[in-house]
Design a protein around this motif. Structure first.
Motif, PDB file in Angstrom:
ATOM      1  N   TRP A 148      -6.478  -8.655  -2.300  1.00  0.00           N
ATOM      2  CA  TRP A 148      -5.339  -8.214  -1.640  1.00  0.00           C
ATOM      3  C   TRP A 148      -4.994  -9.090  -0.348  1.00  0.00           C
ATOM      4  O   TRP A 148      -5.990  -9.208   0.320  1.00  0.00           O
ATOM      5  CB  TRP A 148      -5.448  -6.834  -1.322  1.00  0.00           C
ATOM      6  CG  TRP A 148      -5.269  -5.920  -2.285  1.00  0.00           C
ATOM      7  CD1 TRP A 148      -6.387  -5.329  -3.079  1.00  0.00           C
ATOM      8  CD2 TRP A 148      -3.997  -5.489  -3.091  1.00  0.00           C
ATOM      9  NE1 TRP A 148      -5.693  -4.452  -4.043  1.00  0.00           N
ATOM     10  CE2 TRP A 148      -4.371  -4.777  -3.937  1.00  0.00           C
ATOM     11  CE3 TRP A 148      -2.698  -5.795  -2.866  1.00  0.00           C
ATOM     12  CZ2 TRP A 148      -3.591  -3.812  -4.746  1.00  0.00           C
ATOM     13  CZ3 TRP A 148      -1.904  -5.370  -3.531  1.00  0.00           C
ATOM     14  CH2 TRP A 148      -2.132  -4.406  -4.596  1.00  0.00           C
ATOM     15  N   ARG A 158       0.108  -7.986  -1.522  1.00  0.00           N
ATOM     16  CA  ARG A 158       0.018  -8.551  -2.834  1.00  0.00           C
ATOM     17  C   ARG A 158      -1.405  -9.090  -3.179  1.00  0.00           C
ATOM     18  O   ARG A 158      -2.224  -9.412  -2.279  1.00  0.00           O
ATOM     19  CB  ARG A 158       1.201  -9.827  -3.109  1.00  0.00           C
ATOM     20  CG  ARG A 158       0.821 -10.936  -2.180  1.00  0.00           C
ATOM     21  CD  ARG A 158       2.041 -11.931  -1.770  1.00  0.00           C
ATOM     22  NE  ARG A 158       2.177 -12.857  -0.972  1.00  0.00           N
ATOM     23  CZ  ARG A 158       2.399 -12.391   0.371  1.00  0.00           C
ATOM     24  NH1 ARG A 158       3.208 -11.372   0.472  1.00  0.00           N
ATOM     25  NH2 ARG A 158       2.384 -13.479   1.028  1.00  0.00           N
ATOM     26  N   THR A 170       3.815  -2.931  -1.141  1.00  0.00           N
ATOM     27  CA  THR A 170       3.293  -3.635  -2.512  1.00  0.00           C
ATOM     28  C   THR A 170       4.681  -3.909  -3.497  1.00  0.00           C
ATOM     29  O   THR A 170       4.863  -4.960  -4.012  1.00  0.00           O
ATOM     30  CB  THR A 170       2.549  -2.883  -3.201  1.00  0.00           C
ATOM     31  OG1 THR A 170       1.251  -2.563  -2.322  1.00  0.00           O
ATOM     32  CG2 THR A 170       1.922  -3.496  -4.425  1.00  0.00           C
ATOM     33  N   ASP A 171       5.372  -2.741  -3.268  1.00  0.00           N
ATOM     34  CA  ASP A 171       6.712  -3.078  -4.073  1.00  0.00           C
ATOM     35  C   ASP A 171       7.592  -4.215  -3.830  1.00  0.00           C
ATOM     36  O   ASP A 171       8.297  -4.803  -4.623  1.00  0.00           O
ATOM     37  CB  ASP A 171       7.552  -1.869  -4.129  1.00  0.00           C
ATOM     38  CG  ASP A 171       6.845  -0.599  -4.861  1.00  0.00           C
ATOM     39  OD1 ASP A 171       5.883  -0.857  -5.670  1.00  0.00           O
ATOM     40  OD2 ASP A 171       7.445   0.424  -4.972  1.00  0.00           O
ATOM     41  N   HIS A 172       7.661  -4.458  -2.459  1.00  0.00           N
ATOM     42  CA  HIS A 172       8.461  -5.607  -1.891  1.00  0.00           C
ATOM     43  C   HIS A 172       7.820  -6.841  -1.826  1.00  0.00           C
ATOM     44  O   HIS A 172       8.159  -7.913  -1.112  1.00  0.00           O
ATOM     45  CB  HIS A 172       9.187  -5.114  -0.727  1.00  0.00           C
ATOM     46  CG  HIS A 172      10.109  -4.068  -1.032  1.00  0.00           C
ATOM     47  ND1 HIS A 172       9.945  -2.912  -0.968  1.00  0.00           N
ATOM     48  CD2 HIS A 172      11.616  -4.095  -1.089  1.00  0.00           C
ATOM     49  CE1 HIS A 172      10.988  -2.153  -1.177  1.00  0.00           C
ATOM     50  NE2 HIS A 172      11.769  -3.000  -1.295  1.00  0.00           N
ATOM     51  N   GLY A 173       6.606  -7.190  -2.265  1.00  0.00           N
ATOM     52  CA  GLY A 173       5.737  -8.194  -2.221  1.00  0.00           C
ATOM     53  C   GLY A 173       5.086  -8.353  -0.806  1.00  0.00           C
ATOM     54  O   GLY A 173       4.437  -9.674  -0.921  1.00  0.00           O
ATOM     55  N   HIS A 196      11.061   9.476  -2.617  1.00  0.00           N
ATOM     56  CA  HIS A 196      10.017   9.317  -3.568  1.00  0.00           C
ATOM     57  C   HIS A 196       9.719  10.708  -4.410  1.00  0.00           C
ATOM     58  O   HIS A 196       9.708  10.771  -5.621  1.00  0.00           O
ATOM     59  CB  HIS A 196       8.945   8.530  -3.164  1.00  0.00           C
ATOM     60  CG  HIS A 196       9.171   7.143  -3.002  1.00  0.00           C
ATOM     61  ND1 HIS A 196       8.301   6.343  -2.279  1.00  0.00           N
ATOM     62  CD2 HIS A 196      10.225   6.297  -3.250  1.00  0.00           C
ATOM     63  CE1 HIS A 196       8.934   5.118  -2.141  1.00  0.00           C
ATOM     64  NE2 HIS A 196       9.900   4.969  -2.740  1.00  0.00           N
ATOM     65  N   TRP A 230      -1.980 -10.199   3.083  1.00  0.00           N
ATOM     66  CA  TRP A 230      -0.744  -9.969   3.566  1.00  0.00           C
ATOM     67  C   TRP A 230      -0.364 -10.965   4.730  1.00  0.00           C
ATOM     68  O   TRP A 230      -1.497 -11.499   5.211  1.00  0.00           O
ATOM     69  CB  TRP A 230      -0.707  -8.478   3.962  1.00  0.00           C
ATOM     70  CG  TRP A 230      -1.733  -8.239   4.894  1.00  0.00           C
ATOM     71  CD1 TRP A 230      -1.644  -8.287   6.490  1.00  0.00           C
ATOM     72  CD2 TRP A 230      -3.230  -7.774   4.397  1.00  0.00           C
ATOM     73  NE1 TRP A 230      -2.924  -8.095   6.930  1.00  0.00           N
ATOM     74  CE2 TRP A 230      -3.794  -7.420   5.920  1.00  0.00           C
ATOM     75  CE3 TRP A 230      -3.605  -7.395   3.315  1.00  0.00           C
ATOM     76  CZ2 TRP A 230      -5.118  -7.060   5.859  1.00  0.00           C
ATOM     77  CZ3 TRP A 230      -4.788  -7.063   3.275  1.00  0.00           C
ATOM     78  CH2 TRP A 230      -5.858  -6.924   4.639  1.00  0.00           C
ATOM     79  N   ARG A 256       2.539   1.555  -0.580  1.00  0.00           N
ATOM     80  CA  ARG A 256       3.203   1.158  -1.909  1.00  0.00           C
ATOM     81  C   ARG A 256       4.588   0.501  -1.758  1.00  0.00           C
ATOM     82  O   ARG A 256       4.911  -0.362  -2.524  1.00  0.00           O
ATOM     83  CB  ARG A 256       3.743   2.598  -2.588  1.00  0.00           C
ATOM     84  CG  ARG A 256       4.373   2.552  -3.894  1.00  0.00           C
ATOM     85  CD  ARG A 256       4.634   4.083  -4.498  1.00  0.00           C
ATOM     86  NE  ARG A 256       5.793   4.477  -4.182  1.00  0.00           N
ATOM     87  CZ  ARG A 256       6.452   5.519  -4.989  1.00  0.00           C
ATOM     88  NH1 ARG A 256       5.709   6.008  -5.755  1.00  0.00           N
ATOM     89  NH2 ARG A 256       7.687   6.045  -4.972  1.00  0.00           N
ATOM     90  N   THR A 257       5.359   0.965  -0.652  1.00  0.00           N
ATOM     91  CA  THR A 257       6.359   0.328  -0.263  1.00  0.00           C
ATOM     92  C   THR A 257       6.293  -1.231   0.007  1.00  0.00           C
ATOM     93  O   THR A 257       6.997  -2.136  -0.506  1.00  0.00           O
ATOM     94  CB  THR A 257       7.055   0.740   0.882  1.00  0.00           C
ATOM     95  OG1 THR A 257       7.496   2.067   0.689  1.00  0.00           O
ATOM     96  CG2 THR A 257       8.413   0.237   1.344  1.00  0.00           C
ATOM     97  N   GLU A 301       2.431   5.909   0.906  1.00  0.00           N
ATOM     98  CA  GLU A 301       3.710   5.536   0.610  1.00  0.00           C
ATOM     99  C   GLU A 301       4.189   4.263   1.328  1.00  0.00           C
ATOM    100  O   GLU A 301       4.620   3.406   0.432  1.00  0.00           O
ATOM    101  CB  GLU A 301       4.743   6.684   1.245  1.00  0.00           C
ATOM    102  CG  GLU A 301       4.702   7.988   0.503  1.00  0.00           C
ATOM    103  CD  GLU A 301       5.496   7.311  -0.953  1.00  0.00           C
ATOM    104  OE1 GLU A 301       6.544   7.152  -0.866  1.00  0.00           O
ATOM    105  OE2 GLU A 301       5.064   8.295  -1.937  1.00  0.00           O
TER     106      GLU A 301
END
Length: 225
Positions: free
Chosen positions: A56, A50, A44-47, A82, A58, A41-42, A38
């Motif tokens: 990958w 990436r 990744t969702d907020h860039g 979620h 960060w 995923r969070t 989770e």
């Protein structure tokens, strides 16, 4: 252990070194596999996590300075959110289970929540696999319907309670369903907990029969205290 988180992140992101990210994730998930995914995923969702040219990447400074709710307890709330979005029956299951006391079984949740039994069993399995619920009786004992479970951590239960809009009314309705569906023996054993669910709105009962039944239940609960 943190080494398990390091291994998981290395495999998922296909990187050999991710010590800083692994420690950050470990501190906020305590290694729970579901929460690890989770959190990733969070990010990744907020860039914040990436891919650049297929690799990958960060920036820990960027992640730590972000205003995202990435605290350890916030992650539990986010994970619950979620789950509920993915399966509506999960909201009912968790809301009811959170009101049922230290332990519960599938049939209790299914009956009180008026859920389809197959949906209730599937939801319980999903929550157990994600480490949100754990079985309390020995493995192999009892049928799938009467095996007993509890929340793996108090915070999972607290996060589930936040799904309820009007907790006082919901707890009262759960209490009434338990009174209607539990056997006399089970109700006697659970009298203290059930009376706690009913207490705040017991004064709203208008029928004499209901008030007498409530008084008897409170008397049983007093004997259990």
């Amino acid at each position: 252990a943190i080494v398990d988180v390091q291994r998981c992140i290395s495999q998922l992101l296909e990187v050999s070194q991710a010590d800083d990210l692994s420690r950050f994730v470990w501190e906020r998930t305590e290694g729970n596999p579901f929460l690890v995914l989770e959190l990733l995923r969070t990010l990744t969702d907020h860039g914040l996590l990436r891919q650049e040219d297929g690799v990958w990447t960060w920036d820990m400074g960027e992640i730590q300075e972000s205003e995202l709710p990435l605290g350890s307890w916030k992650m539990l709330d986010l994970a619950i959110e979620h789950l509920v979005q993915a399966c509506p029956a999960t909201k009912t299951f968790l809301s009811v289970a959170a009101c049922l006391g230290p332990e519960f079984d599938t049939l209790q949740v299914q009956r009180v929540g008026n859920l389809d039994l197959a949906d209730a069993r599937a939801t319980l399995k999903r929550l157990w696999q994600r480490g949100i619920l754990e079985e309390t009786n020995a493995k192999g004992k009892g049928s799938s319907s009467n095996r007993r479970f509890k929340f793996a951590h108090d915070r999972w239960q607290e996060a589930s309670l936040t799904l309820i809009d009007d907790q006082e009314d919901f707890r009262f309705q759960v209490g009434r369903q338990l009174v209607a569906t539990l056997s006399h023996s089970d109700l006697t054993d659970s009298a203290f907990w059930v009376s706690q669910l009913l207490f705040a709105k017991a004064h709203t009962l208008s029928h004499v029969q209901d008030r007498v039944a409530m008084a008897e239940l409170f008397g049983l609960a007093g004997g259990k205290a």
